[in-house]
Design a protein around this motif. Sequence first.
Motif, PDB file in Angstrom:
ATOM      1  N   UNK A   1      16.156   5.293  -2.499  1.00  0.00           N
ATOM      2  CA  UNK A   1      14.767   4.836  -2.568  1.00  0.00           C
ATOM      3  C   UNK A   1      14.095   5.132  -1.232  1.00  0.00           C
ATOM      4  N   UNK A   2      12.960   5.820  -1.280  1.00  0.00           N
ATOM      5  CA  UNK A   2      12.222   6.149  -0.064  1.00  0.00           C
ATOM      6  C   UNK A   2      10.811   5.578  -0.155  1.00  0.00           C
ATOM      7  N   UNK A   3      10.588   4.466   0.508  1.00  0.00           N
ATOM      8  CA  UNK A   3       9.269   3.846   0.541  1.00  0.00           C
ATOM      9  C   UNK A   3       8.487   4.406   1.716  1.00  0.00           C
ATOM     10  N   UNK A   4       7.332   5.006   1.430  1.00  0.00           N
ATOM     11  CA  UNK A   4       6.554   5.692   2.458  1.00  0.00           C
ATOM     12  C   UNK A   4       5.059   5.380   2.293  1.00  0.00           C
ATOM     13  N   UNK A   5       4.294   5.495   3.383  1.00  0.00           N
ATOM     14  CA  UNK A   5       2.849   5.360   3.253  1.00  0.00           C
ATOM     15  C   UNK A   5       2.264   6.477   2.399  1.00  0.00           C
ATOM     16  N   UNK A   6       1.312   6.128   1.556  1.00  0.00           N
ATOM     17  CA  UNK A   6       0.617   7.131   0.758  1.00  0.00           C
ATOM     18  C   UNK A   6      -0.574   7.697   1.532  1.00  0.00           C
ATOM     19  N   UNK A   7      -1.083   6.922   2.475  1.00  0.00           N
ATOM     20  CA  UNK A   7      -2.162   7.369   3.359  1.00  0.00           C
ATOM     21  C   UNK A   7      -1.725   7.131   4.793  1.00  0.00           C
ATOM     22  N   UNK A   8      -1.937   8.080   5.652  1.00  0.00           N
ATOM     23  CA  UNK A   8      -1.477   7.944   7.033  1.00  0.00           C
ATOM     24  C   UNK A   8      -2.292   8.847   7.948  1.00  0.00           C
TER      25      UNK A   8
ATOM     26  N   UNK B   1      11.237  10.611  -8.900  1.00  0.00           N
ATOM     27  CA  UNK B   1      10.167   9.853  -9.562  1.00  0.00           C
ATOM     28  C   UNK B   1       9.411   9.072  -8.507  1.00  0.00           C
ATOM     29  N   UNK B   2       8.130   9.422  -8.334  1.00  0.00           N
ATOM     30  CA  UNK B   2       7.287   8.729  -7.372  1.00  0.00           C
ATOM     31  C   UNK B   2       6.442   7.670  -8.060  1.00  0.00           C
ATOM     32  N   UNK B   3       6.355   6.480  -7.442  1.00  0.00           N
ATOM     33  CA  UNK B   3       5.606   5.358  -8.006  1.00  0.00           C
ATOM     34  C   UNK B   3       4.762   4.733  -6.896  1.00  0.00           C
ATOM     35  N   UNK B   4       3.497   4.466  -7.182  1.00  0.00           N
ATOM     36  CA  UNK B   4       2.661   3.785  -6.205  1.00  0.00           C
ATOM     37  C   UNK B   4       1.649   2.900  -6.922  1.00  0.00           C
TER      38      UNK B   4
ATOM     39  N   UNK C   1       0.826  -1.211   0.000  1.00  0.00           N
ATOM     40  CA  UNK C   1       0.000   0.000   0.000  1.00  0.00           C
ATOM     41  C   UNK C   1       0.860   1.260   0.000  1.00  0.00           C
ATOM     42  N   UNK C   2       2.162   1.106   0.163  1.00  0.00           N
ATOM     43  CA  UNK C   2       3.084   2.241   0.146  1.00  0.00           C
ATOM     44  C   UNK C   2       3.399   2.671  -1.279  1.00  0.00           C
ATOM     45  N   UNK C   3       4.088   3.795  -1.388  1.00  0.00           N
ATOM     46  CA  UNK C   3       4.672   4.231  -2.636  1.00  0.00           C
ATOM     47  C   UNK C   3       6.170   4.353  -2.441  1.00  0.00           C
ATOM     48  N   UNK C   4       6.902   4.485  -3.544  1.00  0.00           N
ATOM     49  CA  UNK C   4       8.355   4.660  -3.492  1.00  0.00           C
ATOM     50  C   UNK C   4       8.723   5.920  -4.247  1.00  0.00           C
ATOM     51  N   UNK C   5       9.504   6.777  -3.594  1.00  0.00           N
ATOM     52  CA  UNK C   5      10.036   7.953  -4.270  1.00  0.00           C
ATOM     53  C   UNK C   5      11.502   7.687  -4.565  1.00  0.00           C
TER      54      UNK C   5
END
Length: 236
Positions: free
Chosen positions: A229-236, A209-212, A184-188
Amino acid sequence: MKTIYHASDSRGKANHGWLNSFHTFSFANYYDPERVNFGALRVLNDDTVSGGMGFGKHPHDNMEIVSIPLDGALEHQDSMGNKAIIKKGEVQLMSAGTGVTHSEKNFDLKNTVKFLQIWIMPEKRNIQPRYEQEVFEAEGRKNAIQTVISPIGSNDGGLKINQKAWFSLVDLSGEIKYDLKDKSNGVYVFVLEGDVEVENQKLNRRDGFGVWEIGTLNLKTDTSAEILLMEVPMKF
């Protein structure tokens, strides 16, 4: 799959003489309503600080602050009693929590220091402030995913962040896949040096470049590239 591309030359810029800063997302006097954040990733600043200069003591709260030196040495002091020098090859993480003051300055009186300042919005608010830094050897990221930050309580390596986020470094020659820890995360993707292709998007030095809505990320280069690479929640 959804994506967003930020060319290096599209970033916000601020030149204060002693500080030359590029802002991927809205920060200080730079504001773009289309570029406020990427999920929990709120700030990605690419800073160059003149010799002996720096940021005086200032406060933060309820933010996860990551510093990654790219060249030179950065001196850190904070209200938790920490005093440290952070150099290329190291990563620093400060959980501001209920509140902390700190200062950052160029440890070298002559040469510039270059570093990334990254802010991640926290999972839990008003935690006790924390500070960590660690050396990450270059050999560990040669054509490999080197985890430098992972969530508190996880069994993954690196410094522990108050968010379901993972940061990784890669020194790439060829191809590699990155499997998201949480689908459910995205990666920047932020290119530190070189050129790379990510999911058919060509990226150059300092492009983002952001990808989700994807489970695995494909990266390849015909030459070489240094990538964050920064993997982060897209909703929080």
